[in-house]
Design a protein around this motif. Structure first.
Motif, PDB file in Angstrom:
ATOM      1  N   PHE A  25       3.726  -0.503  -5.958  1.00  0.00           N
ATOM      2  CA  PHE A  25       4.172  -0.641  -4.461  1.00  0.00           C
ATOM      3  C   PHE A  25       5.303  -1.685  -4.092  1.00  0.00           C
ATOM      4  CE2 PHE A  25       3.437   0.894  -0.667  1.00  0.00           C
ATOM      5  CZ  PHE A  25       2.038   1.041  -0.544  1.00  0.00           C
ATOM      6  N   THR A  26       6.104  -1.560  -3.662  1.00  0.00           N
ATOM      7  CA  THR A  26       6.636  -2.512  -3.151  1.00  0.00           C
ATOM      8  C   THR A  26       7.036  -1.955  -1.371  1.00  0.00           C
ATOM      9  OG1 THR A  26       8.047  -2.948  -4.469  1.00  0.00           O
ATOM     10  CG2 THR A  26       8.826  -3.745  -2.240  1.00  0.00           C
ATOM     11  N   ALA A  27       6.430  -2.740  -0.499  1.00  0.00           N
ATOM     12  CA  ALA A  27       6.109  -2.165   1.143  1.00  0.00           C
ATOM     13  C   ALA A  27       7.515  -3.278   1.511  1.00  0.00           C
ATOM     14  CB  ALA A  27       5.034  -2.371   1.949  1.00  0.00           C
ATOM     15  N   ILE A  28       8.688  -2.670   2.600  1.00  0.00           N
ATOM     16  CA  ILE A  28       9.193  -3.434   3.297  1.00  0.00           C
ATOM     17  C   ILE A  28       9.037  -3.694   4.255  1.00  0.00           C
ATOM     18  CG2 ILE A  28      11.643  -3.412   3.565  1.00  0.00           C
ATOM     19  CD1 ILE A  28      12.922  -2.573   1.239  1.00  0.00           C
ATOM     20  N   VAL A  29       8.985  -4.528   5.409  1.00  0.00           N
ATOM     21  CA  VAL A  29       8.016  -4.552   6.934  1.00  0.00           C
ATOM     22  C   VAL A  29       9.524  -5.823   8.027  1.00  0.00           C
ATOM     23  CG1 VAL A  29       5.815  -4.424   6.189  1.00  0.00           C
ATOM     24  CG2 VAL A  29       7.217  -6.610   6.235  1.00  0.00           C
TER      25      VAL A  29
ATOM     26  N   SER B  22      -8.918  16.699  -1.549  1.00  0.00           N
ATOM     27  CA  SER B  22      -8.637  14.849  -1.620  1.00  0.00           C
ATOM     28  C   SER B  22      -8.624  14.494  -0.142  1.00  0.00           C
ATOM     29  CB  SER B  22      -8.073  14.787  -2.464  1.00  0.00           C
ATOM     30  OG  SER B  22      -6.312  14.275  -2.321  1.00  0.00           O
ATOM     31  N   ILE B  23      -7.583  14.707   0.447  1.00  0.00           N
ATOM     32  CA  ILE B  23      -6.860  15.184   2.285  1.00  0.00           C
ATOM     33  C   ILE B  23      -8.358  15.564   2.930  1.00  0.00           C
ATOM     34  CG2 ILE B  23      -4.549  13.807   1.682  1.00  0.00           C
ATOM     35  CD1 ILE B  23      -3.943  16.491   3.475  1.00  0.00           C
ATOM     36  N   GLY B  24      -8.405  16.381   2.322  1.00  0.00           N
ATOM     37  CA  GLY B  24      -9.565  17.205   3.305  1.00  0.00           C
ATOM     38  C   GLY B  24      -9.579  17.910   4.066  1.00  0.00           C
ATOM     39  N   GLY B  25      -9.492  19.502   3.220  1.00  0.00           N
ATOM     40  CA  GLY B  25      -9.130  20.540   3.922  1.00  0.00           C
ATOM     41  C   GLY B  25      -8.646  21.429   2.796  1.00  0.00           C
ATOM     42  N   ARG B  26      -7.772  22.369   3.449  1.00  0.00           N
ATOM     43  CA  ARG B  26      -7.883  23.023   1.632  1.00  0.00           C
ATOM     44  C   ARG B  26      -5.989  23.888   1.766  1.00  0.00           C
ATOM     45  NH1 ARG B  26     -11.263  26.226   4.303  1.00  0.00           N
ATOM     46  NH2 ARG B  26     -10.303  27.723   4.906  1.00  0.00           N
ATOM     47  N   LEU B 100      -5.528   6.671   4.116  1.00  0.00           N
ATOM     48  CA  LEU B 100      -5.626   8.035   2.774  1.00  0.00           C
ATOM     49  C   LEU B 100      -3.925   7.411   1.778  1.00  0.00           C
ATOM     50  CD1 LEU B 100      -7.719   9.708   2.033  1.00  0.00           C
ATOM     51  CD2 LEU B 100      -7.019  11.277   3.273  1.00  0.00           C
ATOM     52  N   ILE B 101      -3.219   7.540   2.653  1.00  0.00           N
ATOM     53  CA  ILE B 101      -1.786   7.839   2.232  1.00  0.00           C
ATOM     54  C   ILE B 101      -1.323   6.467   1.503  1.00  0.00           C
ATOM     55  CG2 ILE B 101       1.101   8.382   2.732  1.00  0.00           C
ATOM     56  CD1 ILE B 101      -0.684  11.301   2.367  1.00  0.00           C
ATOM     57  N   GLY B 102      -2.074   5.575   1.383  1.00  0.00           N
ATOM     58  CA  GLY B 102      -1.356   3.532   1.206  1.00  0.00           C
ATOM     59  C   GLY B 102      -2.634   4.024  -0.305  1.00  0.00           C
ATOM     60  N   ASP B 103      -3.276   5.174  -0.376  1.00  0.00           N
ATOM     61  CA  ASP B 103      -4.438   4.881  -1.512  1.00  0.00           C
ATOM     62  C   ASP B 103      -3.420   5.730  -2.425  1.00  0.00           C
ATOM     63  OD1 ASP B 103      -5.989   3.157  -0.476  1.00  0.00           O
ATOM     64  OD2 ASP B 103      -7.683   4.432   0.363  1.00  0.00           O
ATOM     65  N   MET B 104      -2.954   6.757  -2.168  1.00  0.00           N
ATOM     66  CA  MET B 104      -2.142   7.516  -2.583  1.00  0.00           C
ATOM     67  C   MET B 104      -0.583   7.670  -3.213  1.00  0.00           C
ATOM     68  SD  MET B 104      -2.135  11.811  -1.236  1.00  0.00           S
ATOM     69  CE  MET B 104      -3.638  12.649  -1.247  1.00  0.00           C
ATOM     70  N   GLN B 122      -2.953  -0.709   7.168  1.00  0.00           N
ATOM     71  CA  GLN B 122      -3.221   0.383   6.799  1.00  0.00           C
ATOM     72  C   GLN B 122      -2.559   0.559   5.326  1.00  0.00           C
ATOM     73  OE1 GLN B 122      -2.813   1.009  10.116  1.00  0.00           O
ATOM     74  NE2 GLN B 122      -4.912   1.466  10.885  1.00  0.00           N
ATOM     75  N   MET B 123      -0.841   0.465   5.892  1.00  0.00           N
ATOM     76  CA  MET B 123      -0.110   0.719   4.747  1.00  0.00           C
ATOM     77  C   MET B 123       0.343  -0.115   3.524  1.00  0.00           C
ATOM     78  SD  MET B 123       1.736   2.994   2.982  1.00  0.00           S
ATOM     79  CE  MET B 123       1.159   4.578   4.234  1.00  0.00           C
ATOM     80  N   ILE B 124       0.519  -1.249   4.662  1.00  0.00           N
ATOM     81  CA  ILE B 124       0.861  -2.668   3.975  1.00  0.00           C
ATOM     82  C   ILE B 124       0.140  -3.440   3.096  1.00  0.00           C
ATOM     83  CG2 ILE B 124       1.631  -4.556   5.020  1.00  0.00           C
ATOM     84  CD1 ILE B 124       2.766  -3.793   7.350  1.00  0.00           C
ATOM     85  N   SER B 125      -1.062  -3.174   3.637  1.00  0.00           N
ATOM     86  CA  SER B 125      -1.726  -4.182   2.594  1.00  0.00           C
ATOM     87  C   SER B 125      -2.014  -3.723   0.888  1.00  0.00           C
ATOM     88  CB  SER B 125      -3.664  -3.964   3.720  1.00  0.00           C
ATOM     89  OG  SER B 125      -4.077  -2.658   3.763  1.00  0.00           O
ATOM     90  N   LYS B 126      -1.825  -2.856   0.686  1.00  0.00           N
ATOM     91  CA  LYS B 126      -2.624  -1.660  -0.317  1.00  0.00           C
ATOM     92  C   LYS B 126      -1.034  -2.062  -1.534  1.00  0.00           C
ATOM     93  CE  LYS B 126      -5.174   1.343   1.332  1.00  0.00           C
ATOM     94  NZ  LYS B 126      -5.341   1.824   2.175  1.00  0.00           N
ATOM     95  N   ALA B 127       0.281  -2.684  -0.918  1.00  0.00           N
ATOM     96  CA  ALA B 127       0.996  -2.325  -1.100  1.00  0.00           C
ATOM     97  C   ALA B 127       1.325  -3.559  -2.631  1.00  0.00           C
ATOM     98  CB  ALA B 127       2.765  -2.896  -0.322  1.00  0.00           C
ATOM     99  N   ASP B 128       1.961  -4.226  -3.711  1.00  0.00           N
ATOM    100  CA  ASP B 128       1.923  -4.904  -4.981  1.00  0.00           C
ATOM    101  C   ASP B 128       2.735  -5.756  -4.474  1.00  0.00           C
ATOM    102  OD1 ASP B 128       1.686  -1.986  -7.156  1.00  0.00           O
ATOM    103  OD2 ASP B 128       0.109  -3.146  -6.414  1.00  0.00           O
ATOM    104  N   THR B 129       3.595  -5.773  -3.713  1.00  0.00           N
ATOM    105  CA  THR B 129       4.969  -6.464  -3.554  1.00  0.00           C
ATOM    106  C   THR B 129       5.442  -6.044  -2.113  1.00  0.00           C
ATOM    107  OG1 THR B 129       6.043  -6.224  -5.830  1.00  0.00           O
ATOM    108  CG2 THR B 129       6.886  -7.459  -4.562  1.00  0.00           C
TER     109      THR B 129
END
Ligand code: ATP
Ligand code: ATP
Ligand code: MG
Ligand code: MG
Lengths: 170, 152, 152, 170
Positions: A25-29, B22-26, B100-104, B122-129
C-alpha cells in the motif's frame, strides 16, 4: 508481475522523476496543485488512453512540460515491471513499457528490456501494448484506475456497462 | 460462455455481500436477465447501515462511494490486477468510513499493489510507503516520507 | 444599464483579486466584450500559487474549488445574501486550504449567515455553532454539539 | 432579515425537526447517510426548485418520509425569518415561508406570520414567493447554495452563464 517503477520525463509538471513502487500500500500526499493527479495521468497515458481530454489536456502537446515560457521537445512516461514470473512475454526480469509524444506530433510506444546491464528498446505497436496489458487485467474499461472525482461512476453507470465489467473477467 | 459468466457472477456476488456486511449494511448483485445474462445488465441493491433497500439514486454522496468501492473490492478479491490507482476516493467519506476503506485497501494490498492519493489522515496512516509531492517554481518533485523497511 | 453593470464588474473584480491574493496566487476577472458586456461572457484568469496564468481546465481539483470559492466570496463581499449553504465544498482541499477557506467563511459570516456541511476538522473547528445529525431506525435526528454563548 | 429557523416535517429522512439558525457560522456534521444534505434539499424545496431531480428525488412524492413500509400523507418545510427590518413586506417580526407537498400531488406555498401568539397562515402563489426571495438575493441562479459535489460548477460553467450571475446583482 508487479509494477516496480514509474519514470516521468517532461510529462506535465514533472521534468524528470523516478518513483519506485514497492509491493503493498503506497500513499501519495501533497498540497493542491502539486502534481499528484498528473502521476495518474502518466500511468493512463502509458496504458493507452486515446483522448487527451481523458488526460485533462486539450491536445497531446499540452502533456509536454511547459516551463519558463518554453515547452520541451517531447514527453515520455515509462512503467517498469518486475517480470520474474514472465507474465509479460519477454525474456527479462525487468521490463518497461513506455509511451512518448513529440511536439511535432509523433506518438509512439516502446518496449524496454535489459541484456545484462545494457538497456534495449524497440518500438512496438499500440495493439501489442493493449494486448500485453489486457493479459495482465490492466487498461481498457477495467476498474483498476479510479480518477479524481470518479469513484461514484461505478454506481452511476448503466446496468449493461456494469455487466461488461464482469464480461472482461470471463 | 454463459457457464463461465455465471460462475464469475456467483463468486463476485458472494464477495460483494461479504464486503458490504463488513461496512455495515446489506448488499447484493442481481442480473436483469438471469436466463440470458448478456441480454441484460447487472443491478446493485444495497442498503447501507441496514436502512431499507433503496435505489442507488437515493443514496447520499458517501453511501454511493462506499457502494462503488465495495463493488471494486468484490472484483479484486476474485481476480486481482497487478496494481490499482485510487485518486481521492475517500473525499466524501466520514472519518469512520475513511478509516474502514483504509483497512480494506491494506487487506487487498496483500494481493495487488495499491497507489492511493489522499488528503485524509485516516487513509494515509495505513500506508506501508508514503511519498510527498511538492511544487518548486512550477515543477513537481517527489520525496519519500516513509519507506517500508525493505526499502531501507 | 451598462454603467450599472460595469460598476458591479469593477467592484467584484477588485474583490476577486484581493481574495485570490490572500489564498496565494494571482487572479483576475475579464469581460469577453468590454464594449458591450451583454454580448459576451465573464472570463476567470487565475494562477494559483503563482504559477503561470493557466486555463481553468488545466487546474487540479483543489485549485478549481479554491478559484470557485474565491469568486463566490468576491460577490458576497459586494452584495451579501442573508444566508449561504455550502455542502462539503472543502472535499478536495488539502489541510492548509481547508483551514484557509474556514477562515474566509468565518470572516464572511459577519455579514451573512453561513450553514456549512463538512467532514473536515479544519473547517468544523472554526464554526460558532455546531449541530450533529444522526440516524436512528431510518429517521434523522439533530443534536446541538456546540452552541454559541447567546444560545445558552 | 436573517434566517432564524428551519422546520422539516415528513421531509425525506426528517419526521419532525426544528433547527435554530443563529447569526454567524453554523457547521453541520454527521456520518455518511445521516441526513445532512437532506436539510439542504429542504431549503432548496422552499426556495422554489421546480424539478424533483434537483432535490435528488425521482418524483415529488419521494420527498415525503417513507418509514416502516409507509409513506406519510404530506411533507412540509418552513423557513422562518427574523423580519424586524421588514425586508419581507409583511408586518411581523417573525415570518415563515413554507412549502407543502401531499401524497395526492398538491404542491402549495404558505406565508406564516404572528399576531401576538397566534400563528396565521395563508396560501400564496409561487410567483409571490419567488418575488420575496429575489428581493432578498435568494433563490434563482444565485450562488448562495452550493450542493454537494457542485463547488467547481462556477469554474466549469460557460462565460455567459457566469456573466449572468453579475446581471442578477445589477
Ligand atoms: N504541460 C504542463 N506543464 C507544466 N505544468 C503543467 C502541465 N500540465 C499541467 N500542469 C500543472 O499541473 C497542475 C495540476 O496538478 P495536479 O492536477 O496533478 O494536482 P494535484 O496534486 O492532483 O492537486 P489536488 O490535490 O488539488 O487534486 C496544474 O496546476 C498545472 O499547472
Ligand atoms: N423520503 C425519504 N424517506 C426516508 N428516508 C429518505 C427519504 N429520502 C431520502 N432518504 C434517506 O436519506 C439518506 C441520505 O441522506 P443525505 O444525502 O442527507 O446524507 P448525508 O448526511 O448528506 O451523507 P453524506 O455525508 O454521505 O453526504 C438516504 O440514505 C436515504 O435513505
Ligand atoms: Mg488531484
Ligand atoms: Mg451529503
Amino acid at each position: 508481475v508487479s509494477l516496480s517503477e514509474i519514470h516521468l520525463k517532461n510529462f506535465k509538471s514533472f521534468k524528470d522523476t523516478k518513483l519506485k513502487i514497492p509491493l503493498g500500500f503506497t500513499a501519495i500526499v501533497g498540497p493542491n496543485g502539486s502534481g499528484k493527479s498528473n502521476i495518474v495521468d502518466g500511468i493512463c497515458f502509458v496504458l493507452g488512453k486515446t483522448s487527451p481530454r481523458s488526460l485533462r489536456a486539450d491536445r497531446f502537446k499540452d502533456l509536454i512540460t511547459y516551463y519558463r515560457g518554453k515547452r520541451a521537445e517531447y514527453a515520455e512516461v515509462t512503467l517498469f515491471f518486475d517480470n520474474r514470473d514472465r507474465r509479460i512475454p519477454v525474456d527479462g526480469d525487468r521490463v518497461g513499457i513506455s509511451r512518448k509524444v513529440k511536439l511535432k506530433g509523433e506518438n509512439n510506444y516502446y518496449l524496454i528490456w535489459y541484456q545484462g546491464e545494457v538497456e534495449r528498446r524497440r518500438k512496438i505497436r499500440k495493439s501489442e501494448v493493449i494486448d500485453i496489458f489486457s493479459r495482465l487485467s490492466l487498461g481498457g474499461e477495467r476498474l483498476n484506475i479510479i480518477l479524481q472525482g470518479d469513484v461514484t461512476k461505478i454506481v452511476e453507470m448503466s446496468p449493461k456497462e456494469r455487466r461488461k465489467l464482469l464480461d472482461e473477467i470471463s | 460462455k454463459k457457464e463461465v459468466f455465471m460462475e464469475i457472477f456467483k463468486k463476485v456476488s458472494k464477495n460483494f455481500q461479504e464486503i458490504y456486511r463488513s461496512i455495515g449494511g446489506r448488499g447484493r448483485l442481481r442480473l436483469e436477465n438471469p436466463e440470458d445474462p448478456f441480454q441484460g445488465g447487472l443491478l446493485i441493491d444495497a442498503s447501507p447501515q441496514n436502512k431499507k433497500l433503496q435505489s442507488l439514486d437515493m443514496m447520499s454522496g458517501g453511501e454511493k462511494s462506499l457502494t462503488a468501492l465495495a463493488f471494486l473490492f468484490a472484483i479484486q478479491r476474485l481476480t486481482p490486477a497487478p496494481f490499482y490507482v485510487l485518486d481521492e476516493v475517500d473525499a466524501t467519506l466520514d472519518a469512520k468510513n475513511a478509516s474502514l476503506i483504509g483497512d480494506m485497501i491494506k487487506n487487498a494490498s496483500r494481493d495487488s499493489q495499491f497507489i492511493v492519493i489522499s488528503h485524509r489522515e485516516q487513509m494515509i496512516s495505513k500506508a506501508d510507503t508514503l511519498y510527498g509531492v511538492y511544487m518548486e517554481n512550477g515543477i513537481s518533485k517527489v520525496v519519500g516520507i516513509k519507506l517500508d523497511s525493505e526499502e531501507g
